[in-house]
Design a protein around this motif. Structure first.
Motif, short mmCIF file in Angstrom:
data_model
loop_
_atom_site.label_atom_id
_atom_site.label_comp_id
_atom_site.label_asym_id
_atom_site.label_seq_id
_atom_site.Cartn_x
_atom_site.Cartn_y
_atom_site.Cartn_z
N ALA A 259 17.20 7.29 -38.61
CA ALA A 259 16.52 7.84 -39.79
C ALA A 259 15.07 7.36 -39.82
O ALA A 259 14.15 8.14 -40.07
N GLY A 260 14.85 6.06 -39.51
CA GLY A 260 13.50 5.51 -39.49
C GLY A 260 12.64 6.20 -38.45
O GLY A 260 11.50 6.59 -38.70
N LYS A 261 13.19 6.39 -37.25
CA LYS A 261 12.43 7.00 -36.15
C LYS A 261 12.08 8.46 -36.45
O LYS A 261 11.05 8.96 -36.03
N LEU A 262 12.99 9.16 -37.14
CA LEU A 262 12.79 10.59 -37.37
C LEU A 262 12.20 10.90 -38.74
O LEU A 262 11.97 12.06 -39.08
N GLY A 263 11.96 9.84 -39.55
CA GLY A 263 11.40 10.06 -40.89
C GLY A 263 12.35 10.81 -41.80
O GLY A 263 11.92 11.59 -42.65
N ARG A 264 13.65 10.57 -41.62
CA ARG A 264 14.64 11.20 -42.49
C ARG A 264 15.19 10.16 -43.47
O ARG A 264 15.16 8.95 -43.18
N LEU A 265 15.74 10.61 -44.57
CA LEU A 265 16.39 9.70 -45.51
C LEU A 265 17.73 9.24 -44.93
O LEU A 265 18.47 10.04 -44.36
N TYR A 266 18.02 7.96 -45.11
CA TYR A 266 19.26 7.38 -44.60
C TYR A 266 20.30 7.27 -45.73
O TYR A 266 20.01 6.72 -46.79
N VAL A 267 21.49 7.81 -45.47
CA VAL A 267 22.56 7.77 -46.48
C VAL A 267 23.81 7.14 -45.88
O VAL A 267 24.39 7.67 -44.93
N LYS B 208 29.24 6.44 -64.12
CA LYS B 208 27.82 6.79 -64.05
C LYS B 208 27.27 6.38 -62.68
O LYS B 208 27.20 5.18 -62.36
N LEU B 209 26.93 7.38 -61.89
CA LEU B 209 26.38 7.12 -60.56
C LEU B 209 24.99 7.75 -60.47
O LEU B 209 24.81 8.91 -60.84
N GLU B 210 24.03 6.97 -59.98
CA GLU B 210 22.67 7.50 -59.78
C GLU B 210 22.23 7.15 -58.37
O GLU B 210 22.67 6.13 -57.82
N PHE B 211 21.34 7.97 -57.83
CA PHE B 211 20.93 7.77 -56.45
C PHE B 211 19.41 7.64 -56.40
O PHE B 211 18.70 8.52 -56.87
N VAL B 212 18.95 6.52 -55.86
CA VAL B 212 17.50 6.30 -55.80
C VAL B 212 17.06 6.09 -54.36
O VAL B 212 17.81 5.55 -53.53
N ASP B 213 15.86 6.56 -54.08
CA ASP B 213 15.28 6.41 -52.75
C ASP B 213 14.57 5.06 -52.70
O ASP B 213 13.57 4.85 -53.38
N GLU B 214 15.11 4.13 -51.91
CA GLU B 214 14.46 2.83 -51.80
C GLU B 214 13.94 2.66 -50.39
O GLU B 214 14.71 2.32 -49.47
N GLY B 215 12.67 2.99 -50.22
CA GLY B 215 12.04 2.85 -48.90
C GLY B 215 12.73 3.66 -47.82
O GLY B 215 12.88 3.20 -46.69
N GLY B 216 13.18 4.85 -48.14
CA GLY B 216 13.77 5.72 -47.13
C GLY B 216 15.28 5.64 -47.04
O GLY B 216 15.89 6.37 -46.26
N ARG B 217 15.88 4.74 -47.81
CA ARG B 217 17.36 4.74 -47.84
C ARG B 217 17.83 5.03 -49.26
O ARG B 217 17.22 4.58 -50.23
N ILE B 218 18.90 5.80 -49.34
CA ILE B 218 19.43 6.15 -50.66
C ILE B 218 20.37 5.04 -51.14
O ILE B 218 21.33 4.68 -50.46
#
Ligand code: DC
Length: 213
Positions: free
Chosen positions: A23-31, A65-75
């Protein structure tokens, strides 16, 4: 239209490290979907449920209650507004209960819906047990990372984690809903004798040959 690179495999196969690096190499979000099942399991244990009460657990998970946040490229998944630590997600109690909670079909329905909804945030690398088979069966990019049972048990104990890898694999592979399988169309990579970089390179090679990296 965003796309998903689906990475599946058994416990301690190395898929999390591979997916994260990719994900880091390809600039994609990691889940990391294993952490979602772990987060719900932590909440279920914290709320004091008996693991046999699957109907009560199903009802609880539906309204959790579930929420999803982008923290430096990882959800990251927040449970009742709280971000859980790695120690909490990987505790012995959660390790022992997560495969049972993950068998509850309403828990799976809730989390699969949340996982699909993440696609609006952009291109993803998503790892788990059923990503290529159930969550995104139409993904053109599917990988199954494997390793021998001995290698996987050794990797977990090297991380200082007391994990019942063999027991979890058995439960995850034999459950009725969304069992762990090699998804149709997935490239299987045996990582037993490969370094992390070698596995990532093998995945990138495949993606490059298909114009996707
Ligand atoms: O990836 P992991 O070992 O942290 O996952 C923990 C558990 O969560 C795993 O034993 C089964 C469950 N799981 C699942 O059922 N489906 C997924 N997509 C991911 C994990």
């Amino acid at each position: 239209m965003s796309t998903v690179i689906a990475i599946d495999g058994p416990a301690a196969s190395g898929k999390s490290s591979v997916a994260h690096q990719l994900a880091g190499k390809l600039g994609r979000l990691y889940v990391n979907t294993g952490n979602m099942y772990r987060g719900v399991t932590w909440a279920v244990l914290n709320a004091g449920f008996d693991l046999k009460e699957s109907e009560a657990i199903a009802a609880y998970a539906k309204d959790l209650k579930l929420e999803f946040v982008d923290e430096g490229g990882r959800i990251l998944m927040l449970v009742n507004g709280r971000s859980l630590t790695d120690e909490e997600l990987n505790s012995e109690k959660v390790n022992g209960a997560v495969s049972l909670v993950a068998q509850v079909s309403d828990v799976r329905t809730r989390l699969v819906n949340e996982q699909r909804a993440l696609l609006v945030r952009g291109d993803l690398v998503m790892e788990g047990r059923d990503i290529g088979s159930i969550v995104f069966p139409d993904s053109p990019f599917k990988f199954y990372i494997d390793a021998s049972e001995e290698v996987r048990a050794a990797r977990r104990s090297k991380q200082g984690l007391n994990d019942t890898v063999a027991m979890r694999d058995k439960l995850d592979s034999t459950r009725k809903t969304a069992p762990l399988i090699v998804p149709e169309g997935a490239l299987r990579i045996d990582s037993s004798d490969l370094s992390l970089d070698q596995v990532v390179e093998r995945v990138l090679e495949e993606l490059r040959s298909r114009g996707a990296a």
